[in-house]
Write a protein that holds these residues in place. Structure first.
Motif, short mmCIF file in Angstrom:
data_model
loop_
_atom_site.label_atom_id
_atom_site.label_comp_id
_atom_site.label_asym_id
_atom_site.label_seq_id
_atom_site.Cartn_x
_atom_site.Cartn_y
_atom_site.Cartn_z
N GLY A 91 -4.00 23.63 -20.61
CA GLY A 91 -4.96 24.33 -21.00
C GLY A 91 -4.77 25.75 -21.17
N THR A 92 -5.61 26.43 -21.29
CA THR A 92 -5.64 27.93 -21.33
C THR A 92 -5.80 28.68 -19.93
N PHE A 93 -4.85 29.32 -19.71
CA PHE A 93 -5.20 30.10 -18.28
C PHE A 93 -5.96 31.40 -18.44
N TYR A 94 -6.94 31.47 -17.72
CA TYR A 94 -7.59 32.82 -17.52
C TYR A 94 -7.72 33.58 -16.05
N ARG A 95 -7.41 34.66 -16.07
CA ARG A 95 -7.36 35.29 -14.39
C ARG A 95 -8.85 35.72 -14.19
N LYS A 96 -9.72 35.96 -15.28
CA LYS A 96 -11.07 36.45 -14.95
C LYS A 96 -12.25 35.43 -15.47
N PRO A 97 -13.38 35.45 -14.78
CA PRO A 97 -14.40 34.68 -14.99
C PRO A 97 -15.04 34.78 -16.51
N VAL A 138 1.58 36.70 -3.80
CA VAL A 138 2.95 37.29 -3.65
C VAL A 138 3.36 37.59 -5.36
N LYS A 139 2.75 36.69 -6.29
CA LYS A 139 3.16 36.74 -7.62
C LYS A 139 2.24 35.94 -8.46
N VAL A 140 2.08 36.72 -9.68
CA VAL A 140 1.15 35.64 -10.62
C VAL A 140 2.27 35.43 -11.82
N LEU A 141 2.43 34.11 -12.01
CA LEU A 141 3.69 33.78 -12.89
C LEU A 141 3.11 33.54 -14.36
N ILE A 142 1.98 33.64 -14.66
CA ILE A 142 1.42 33.45 -15.81
C ILE A 142 0.68 34.67 -16.31
N ASP A 143 0.46 35.12 -17.88
CA ASP A 143 -0.03 35.98 -18.42
C ASP A 143 -1.43 35.29 -18.74
N ASP A 144 -2.56 36.12 -18.52
CA ASP A 144 -3.94 36.06 -18.89
C ASP A 144 -3.91 35.53 -20.21
N MET A 145 -4.74 34.53 -20.47
CA MET A 145 -5.04 33.90 -21.92
C MET A 145 -3.57 33.22 -22.53
N SER A 146 -3.02 32.65 -21.54
CA SER A 146 -1.80 32.01 -21.90
C SER A 146 -1.78 30.52 -21.76
N PRO A 147 -1.30 29.73 -22.59
CA PRO A 147 -1.32 28.33 -22.58
C PRO A 147 -0.57 27.83 -21.40
N VAL A 148 -1.00 26.96 -20.54
CA VAL A 148 -0.20 26.27 -19.44
C VAL A 148 -0.02 24.83 -19.70
N PHE A 150 0.72 20.81 -17.57
CA PHE A 150 0.58 20.19 -16.42
C PHE A 150 1.51 20.38 -15.37
N ASP A 151 1.44 20.73 -14.21
CA ASP A 151 2.34 21.14 -13.31
C ASP A 151 3.14 22.42 -13.52
N GLN A 152 2.78 23.21 -14.20
CA GLN A 152 3.50 24.61 -14.40
C GLN A 152 3.08 25.49 -13.33
N PRO A 153 4.13 26.15 -12.85
CA PRO A 153 3.83 27.22 -11.75
C PRO A 153 2.77 28.41 -12.13
N LEU A 154 1.67 28.80 -11.39
CA LEU A 154 0.70 29.64 -11.63
C LEU A 154 1.06 30.96 -10.72
N PHE A 155 1.08 30.55 -9.50
CA PHE A 155 1.07 31.74 -8.44
C PHE A 155 2.15 31.21 -7.47
N LEU A 156 2.50 32.42 -6.81
CA LEU A 156 3.53 32.24 -5.52
C LEU A 156 2.36 32.85 -4.19
N VAL A 157 2.36 31.90 -3.36
CA VAL A 157 1.44 32.29 -2.05
C VAL A 157 2.42 32.33 -0.70
N ASP A 158 2.11 33.39 -0.22
CA ASP A 158 2.82 33.71 1.16
C ASP A 158 2.03 33.23 2.31
N PRO A 159 2.27 31.80 2.74
CA PRO A 159 1.57 31.33 3.89
C PRO A 159 1.42 32.00 5.14
#
Length: 160
Positions: A91-97, A138-148, A150-159
């Motif tokens: 789909g299309t990735f959005y960082r904002k509601p 830690v990192k946002v891997l996709i720009d806002d309003m970009s197509p993504v 299935f299984d594409q990395p979106l964020f890196l999280v430090d647990p």
């Protein structure tokens, strides 16, 4: 049971959508399996625009290329301690509601299980993607309003 009846049975099972049918009669046992045990899911996406590949570099540039390839390997090993949040759908990735609102999460924000990280629009449906781990973005891997995909990395999280 004759061969023609078995062939008709196979055609019927294939059309019915059943994944497996077992038939036991007095003198014969037949098992018909169609496809695999896993559901067959088909995803469709428009092809991405391809950029022209750069022309091959001359021989003196080869050592520089090897130094560049070592740098991503070093950063990849440092990313191993992070958990990658991947897209569950195409789909299309959005960082904002919505365009006038703030982003769901920024780099450095703490998240817990169930917090909304982003929205992915698929077929006019807006799907909230929730965190499955607690930690720090830690990192946002996709720009806002970009197509993504299935299984594409979106964020890196430090647990930790």
């Amino acid at each position: 049971m004759e061969l023609k009846e078995i062939q008709n049975l196979i055609k019927f099972v294939a059309k019915s959508g059943a994944s497996e049918v077992k038939l036991e009669m007095d003198d014969i046992k037949i098992t018909i399996k169609t496809g695999s045990d896993e559901p067959n899911i088909t995803y469709m996406q428009q092809p991405m625009a391809q950029q022209a590949a750069p022309a091959p570099a001359a021989a003196p540039a080869a050592p520089a290329a090897s130094n560049e390839s070592a740098a991503p390997a070093a950063s990849a090993s440092s990313d191993d301690k992070y958990i990658t949040v991947k897209s569950p759908i195409i789909g299309t990735f959005y960082r904002k509601p919505s365009p006038e609102k703030d982003t769901f999460v920024e780099v450095g924000d703490s998240v817990k299980v169930g917090d909304t990280l982003c929205i992915i629009e698929a077929m006019k449906l807006f799907n909230e993607i929730e965190s499955e781990v607690s930690g720090t973005i830690v990192k946002v891997l996709i720009d806002d309003m970009s197509p993504v995909e299935f299984d594409q990395p979106l964020f890196l999280v430090d647990p930790s």
